[in-house]
Motif scaffolding. Structure first.
Motif, PDB file in Angstrom:
ATOM      1  N   VAL A 105      30.485  45.766  32.823  1.00 34.06           N
ATOM      2  CA  VAL A 105      31.062  45.800  34.164  1.00 34.06           C
ATOM      3  C   VAL A 105      32.181  46.833  34.135  1.00 34.06           C
ATOM      4  CG1 VAL A 105      32.362  44.537  35.911  1.00 34.06           C
ATOM      5  CG2 VAL A 105      30.546  43.394  34.677  1.00 34.06           C
ATOM      6  N   SER A 106      32.138  47.749  35.092  1.00 29.57           N
ATOM      7  CA  SER A 106      33.176  48.781  35.170  1.00 29.57           C
ATOM      8  C   SER A 106      34.007  48.584  36.425  1.00 29.57           C
ATOM      9  CB  SER A 106      32.545  50.172  35.184  1.00 29.57           C
ATOM     10  OG  SER A 106      31.912  50.397  36.439  1.00 29.57           O
ATOM     11  N   ILE A 107      35.133  49.241  36.439  1.00 27.84           N
ATOM     12  CA  ILE A 107      35.986  49.190  37.622  1.00 27.84           C
ATOM     13  C   ILE A 107      35.237  49.758  38.834  1.00 27.84           C
ATOM     14  CG2 ILE A 107      37.134  51.399  37.232  1.00 27.84           C
ATOM     15  CD1 ILE A 107      39.758  49.968  38.044  1.00 27.84           C
ATOM     16  N   GLY A 108      34.358  50.720  38.595  1.00 24.37           N
ATOM     17  CA  GLY A 108      33.542  51.267  39.673  1.00 24.37           C
ATOM     18  C   GLY A 108      32.558  50.249  40.220  1.00 24.37           C
ATOM     19  N   SER A 124      31.625  56.026  42.699  1.00 23.88           N
ATOM     20  CA  SER A 124      30.891  55.261  41.696  1.00 23.88           C
ATOM     21  C   SER A 124      29.413  55.124  42.028  1.00 23.88           C
ATOM     22  CB  SER A 124      31.524  53.878  41.537  1.00 23.88           C
ATOM     23  OG  SER A 124      32.829  53.995  41.075  1.00 23.88           O
ATOM     24  N   SER A 125      29.071  55.121  43.301  1.00 20.33           N
ATOM     25  CA  SER A 125      27.672  54.951  43.686  1.00 20.33           C
ATOM     26  C   SER A 125      26.963  56.278  43.914  1.00 20.33           C
ATOM     27  CB  SER A 125      27.569  54.072  44.934  1.00 20.33           C
ATOM     28  OG  SER A 125      28.225  54.687  46.026  1.00 20.33           O
ATOM     29  N   ALA A 126      27.681  57.392  43.853  1.00 24.84           N
ATOM     30  CA  ALA A 126      27.080  58.711  44.059  1.00 24.84           C
ATOM     31  C   ALA A 126      26.243  59.122  42.851  1.00 24.84           C
ATOM     32  CB  ALA A 126      28.177  59.743  44.305  1.00 24.84           C
ATOM     33  N   SER A 127      25.304  60.016  43.093  1.00 25.56           N
ATOM     34  CA  SER A 127      24.507  60.578  41.998  1.00 25.56           C
ATOM     35  C   SER A 127      25.417  61.367  41.079  1.00 25.56           C
ATOM     36  CB  SER A 127      23.422  61.481  42.549  1.00 25.56           C
ATOM     37  OG  SER A 127      22.545  60.754  43.366  1.00 25.56           O
ATOM     38  N   PRO A 128      25.126  61.353  39.781  1.00 25.62           N
ATOM     39  CA  PRO A 128      25.981  62.093  38.838  1.00 25.62           C
ATOM     40  C   PRO A 128      25.886  63.599  39.056  1.00 25.62           C
ATOM     41  CG  PRO A 128      24.154  61.009  37.698  1.00 25.62           C
ATOM     42  CD  PRO A 128      24.055  60.646  39.128  1.00 25.62           C
TER      43      PRO A 128
END
Length: 130
Positions: A105-108, A124-128
């Motif tokens: 689990v990340s802060i994102g 955090s939900s965007a494509s890399p």
């Protein structure tokens, strides 16, 4: 939660860890020492504790691994994960079930869950980036 996590052996080289991160497009890997979860290593750990400290690419990853002091279970609430991360001042926490890592689990992840309209959730939900 992001899962299943990439888990590598403590004796793996920094180069092997960096390669796994690159291939999996991730920024954190769990490290195990035999059957024991030994810690978590991030891309930043590779740079700051590895490269900047003068370690070579063949150094064992355990030398740069942040030791795990906290974890959550898969049935723990989001509030529990937030509390654990806050108290330990960490950005990522392994999710462990019956002694085995099943996720991170990340802060994102928490931002996406708790405040989906926030800038952090968007990032955090965007494509890399490529």
């Amino acid at each position: 939660m992001t899962g299943p996590p990439v888990v590598l052996e403590a004796t793996e080289s920094l180069r092997a860890v960096a390669t796994a991160m690159s291939e999996q497009d991730i920024g954190a890997v769990l490290v195990q020492d035999g059957t024991r979860l030994a810690g978590l290593v991030t891309d930043r750990d590779l740079v700051v504790r590895g490269l900047a400290a003068g370690l070579g690419p063949d150094a064992p990853v355990l030398q740069v691994t942040s030791k795990i002091l906290v974890a959550v279970g898969p049935d723990d609430s989001v509030a529990t994960a937030v509390q654990v991360m806050h108290e330990a001042a960490v950005r990522r926490v392994p999710v462990v079930h019956d002694g085995a890592a099943v996720g991170i689990v990340s802060i994102g992840d928490l931002a996406v869950s708790l405040d989906p309209d926030s800038a952090l959730a968007d990032i955090s939900s965007a494509s890399p980036n490529d």
